[in-house]
Design a protein around this motif. Structure first.
Motif, short mmCIF file in Angstrom:
data_model
loop_
_atom_site.label_atom_id
_atom_site.label_comp_id
_atom_site.label_asym_id
_atom_site.label_seq_id
_atom_site.Cartn_x
_atom_site.Cartn_y
_atom_site.Cartn_z
N HIS A 68 5.68 104.72 -7.94
CA HIS A 68 5.46 103.45 -6.62
C HIS A 68 6.25 104.70 -5.34
O HIS A 68 6.16 104.26 -4.68
N ARG A 69 5.77 105.85 -6.16
CA ARG A 69 6.57 106.69 -4.36
C ARG A 69 5.73 107.61 -4.18
O ARG A 69 6.00 108.51 -4.33
N LEU A 70 4.61 106.35 -3.11
CA LEU A 70 3.08 107.44 -2.71
C LEU A 70 3.65 108.54 -1.65
O LEU A 70 3.35 109.69 -1.91
N ASN A 71 4.57 108.10 -0.64
CA ASN A 71 5.06 108.93 0.64
C ASN A 71 5.50 110.56 0.42
O ASN A 71 4.73 111.80 0.28
N PRO A 72 6.71 110.09 -0.75
CA PRO A 72 7.03 111.30 -1.41
C PRO A 72 6.26 111.86 -2.16
O PRO A 72 6.01 112.95 -2.04
N ALA A 73 5.11 111.02 -3.30
CA ALA A 73 3.69 111.70 -3.85
C ALA A 73 3.28 112.86 -3.15
O ALA A 73 2.74 113.82 -3.55
N ILE A 74 2.95 112.50 -2.19
CA ILE A 74 1.69 112.72 -0.70
C ILE A 74 2.69 114.20 -1.05
O ILE A 74 2.01 114.89 -0.66
#
Length: 734
Positions: A68-74
């Motif tokens: 659920h770490r979407l911004n760092p994943a992007i």
């Protein structure tokens, strides 16, 4: 043997601790073992050992997506994209394009999850351009178009491109890739070491209006075979009397590897539905209170074959057989009354000829299509041919207040279609892709298969359709796109059974319809012409923006059932039909902006302007006929829409969303008084996602202020609730 594999990788990494690739594989192994801290430790170590390797950043993004770490994943996946060509020492240009395609498809899925659909669709289209044979881009395009479709299947603009992209994805995917479900994504990304023999997904949604939606899929893969068994149930009450719908769909998809380079695909489905008047109406009170419709599709059968000759060269074959049955009953069907005097139509009355209608229709379609894909680092081609044959058998009985029946018809007619097409692309520069194509389309369809009294006749239409497209990455984060194309529609759902490309440079060039079916119904054999241009910009600080202009035109004609008089008195006693032409133009302008804010927030803003014009003519009716303006004329509807949203996602799993929409519409319709609507709607959601995204609970309130509206359906629009509505959903994935 995942445990043994992980131990072997641990030994290898201990023996050669400075090997980035071993650390990366060990990180994936810990991710499979559900140990995210060790997984991220090894992946960060791999990135530090080889800063120019894009692979650890890709795996890190996929793992953070699960956490659920979407911004760092992007951000990690964007870093992987920037480094993609650094592996040119080890991989050919063709394989580098394939890597870029995979990264773009995964990045599209991440953008979708943070609520930025515009860059998501752009990246998915770019994934298809980078490697047309990569199923992942086609799959995400199909998923994104599914979000735009009318869930009640009354307005069908996006059905053809969505169905075509899904068929391509299923044919091109290797067994076990996890994409065969027609309803639900089976997993968020490719599994690291191998597919599971058994898994399942479900999605359940309830609304306080009494609407239920249930989707389920059981899937798996074993020994070169994969399968997915889907079920869909929809039950809605509608927002007006007799606006209910109930639908069941069941389908089975199978994929079998029969040789190292050959896969077979099979799909079988059943569908049943019952509904009232589910069309969109400006005023819900205008709905037909007596209309009842039952549909059955039993069965739908697809069989496909995929052969890969060499990397970049693929052959696809798709054969289909579909049968659709329609049973319609309307105790208050009104048709035009064309009053004659001296053999000439002198008056048109749209209210006097009212009958009880009973109609049964059977449509059978047989289709076969061959397609060849050829791709090299600088050029490639897509060529194919399709042949379709079908029959339409319709029986219609119309009775008035006095016997005998006004009409008792049994009409059987045929559909025939031949398509030959070829698209070639060329990269004169690494950042510039040019596409040119040409297709020949021949179509013979019934003139009036569904608007009794029926016309026992057919017509042929031929089209030589050009396709031109360009995608130019002017700067590393600035892209210009342009496209021009023509296409020829079909009769019913036949045009959706295809592999022929429906998109060009990220634009849809082959819609099933332009004018919503709520306005005109089905117009067989419409010709479409599309011209589009877009500018997309990505900024280094996590801001995304773009602007898009699209011009679409369609023209078609059909016979419309009517009544006439055989005696001098104005009594509708004779069935007849008359020719109708429909010309439509839509101008669309859209601008969007989105941003990633810190680690947990994302926001977006989109403005749309649609100017839709429809001109209806009845050329066989004299202009001097009284009341003709009740049948024909020009409708012009302009719609402005602004949407803003804000999302929050915490790594612990909690999330919240807020959506705000403003719509303003002005409509000029000669058959209605001037229409103007100004509408605000607010939606709010909150929920929780469990670890590894295995489950999601979501609660929300739609239309917080309870605003009702009167929107003309000519401008394509989503279905909005007319009152405050509570919604709850549960998604499971194992």
């Amino acid at each position: 043997h995942a445990d043994q594999a992980r131990r072997a990788l641990q030994v290898a990494a201990a023996l050669e601790p400075n090997r980035s690739d071993l650390r990366g594989y060990l990180g994936k192994a810990w991710a499979e073992a559900n140990d995210p801290s060790l997984a991220m430790h090894e992946l960060h170590r791999a990135a530090a050992l080889d800063p120019g390797d894009p692979t650890p950043w890709l795996y890190s993004a996929l793992e953070q997506h699960q956490q659920h770490r979407l911004n760092p994943a992007i951000r990690d996946l964007e870093r992987s994209l920037d480094l993609n060509d650094r592996r040119g020492v080890f991989r050919s240009r063709l394989l580098l394009d394939r890597d870029r395609s995979t990264r773009n498809a995964n990045l599209a899925a991440l953008f979708h999850d943070v609520g930025l659909p515009d860059p998501a669709r752009r990246l998915a289209a770019r994934a298809v351009e980078d490697d047309y044979a990569n199923y992942a881009g086609h799959l995400f395009l199909a998923r994104s178009l599914q979000q735009l479709e009318d869930p009640w299947r009354a307005n069908l603009r996006f059905e053809t491109p969505r169905q075509s992209e899904l068929l391509l994805a299923n044919l091109l995917a290797p067994p076990g890739a996890g994409n065969l479900s027609l309803q639900l994504p089976q997993q968020d990304h490719l599994r690291y070491f191998g597919p599971r023999p058994l898994g399942w997904s479900s999605s359940t949604e309830y609304r306080s209006s009494g609407d239920w939606t249930q989707l389920g899929s059981a899937f798996g893969s074993l020994a070169g075979s994969s399968y997915a068994l889907d079920h869909q149930f929809i039950a809605v009450n509608g927002d007006h009397p007799n606006g209910d719908l109930e639908r069941h769909d069941v389908s089975l998809q199978l994929k079998q590897r029969v040789a190292p380079d050959d896969d077979l695909y099979f799909q079988a489905g059943l569908a049943r539905g019952e509904s009232g008047d589910i069309l969109l109406h400006t005023n819900p009170d205008d709905a037909d209170p007596d209309l009842r419709v039952e549909t059955r599709q039993e069965p739908t059968l697809y069989a496909g074959w995929h052969h890969q000759w060499t990397p970049g060269q693929h052959t696809l074959l798709l054969a289909s057989w579909l049968h659709d049955h329609l049973d319609l009953r309307d105790d208050n069907r009104s048709i035009p009354f064309l009053r004659q005097s001296g053999g000439e139509i002198t008056e048109v009355d749209t209210r006097r000829a009212v009958f009880d209608l009973s109609q049964q229709s059977d449509f059978t379609l047989r289709s076969i299509e061959f397609q060849q894909l050829w791709e090299t680092p600088r050029q490639g081609a897509i060529a194919g041919a399709r042949y379709q044959a079908g029959t339409v058998d319709t029986r219609a009985v119309m009775t008035g207040p006095f016997p005998p029946p006004f009409l008792d018809q049994d009409v059987e007619d045929a559909l025939e279609r031949i398509d030959v097409y070829a698209d070639a692309f060329w990269r004169p520069l690494p950042a510039l892709r040019l596409t040119a194509g040409l297709g020949f389309h021949h179509l013979r369809v019934p003139l009036n298969p569904d608007l009794p009294p029926l016309a026992d006749a057919s017509r042929s239409r031929d089209l030589l359709a050009p396709r031109l497209g360009a995608t130019w990455t002017v700067l590393p984060h600035t892209t210009l796109r342009a496209a021009y194309a023509q296409s020829l529609g079909g009769l019913f759902f036949d045009d959706s059974v295809r592999l022929e490309p429906t998109q060009l440079s990220g634009f849809i060039t082959s819609p099933r319809s332009l004018v919503p079916e709520s306005v005109t119904g089905i117009v067989p054999g419409s010709r479409f012409e599309t011209a589009a241009f877009a500018l997309d910009q990505t900024f280094t600080n996590g801001i995304f923006a773009g602007v898009e202009f699209q011009w679409v035109r369609s023209d078609g004609e059909r016979e419309v059932g009517a009544a006439s008089n055989s005696l001098p008195i104005p009594l509708p006693d004779t069935p007849t039909s008359t020719l109708q032409t429909l010309d439509a133009v839509e101008h669309g302008l859209a601008a969007y902006a989105g941003a990633l804010l810190g680690q947990h927030w994302s926001t977006g803003l989109r403005y749309d302007f649609l100017d839709s014009q429809l001109t209806e003519r009845f050329p066989d009716i004299p202009d001097s006929a009284a009341g003709l303006d009740q049948l024909e004329g020009k409708v012009d509807s302009q719609l402005h829409r602004v949407r803003a949203w804000l999302r929050f996602q915490h790594p612990a799993g909690w999330f919240a969303e807020w959506h705000s929409s403003w719509i303003h519409q002005d409509t000029s319709d000669p058959r209605q008084a001037g229409l103007e609507e100004d509408l605000w709607q607010q939606d709010a959601f909150a929920g929780y996602r469990f670890a590894r995204r295995h489950a999601e609970i979501r609660l929300g309130v739609l239309n917080l202020t309870g605003a009702d509206y009167r929107l003309h359906p000519l401008t394509f629009q989503e279905r909005l609730p007319r009152e405050r509505t509570f919604t709850a959903s549960l998604r499971l994935r194992f």
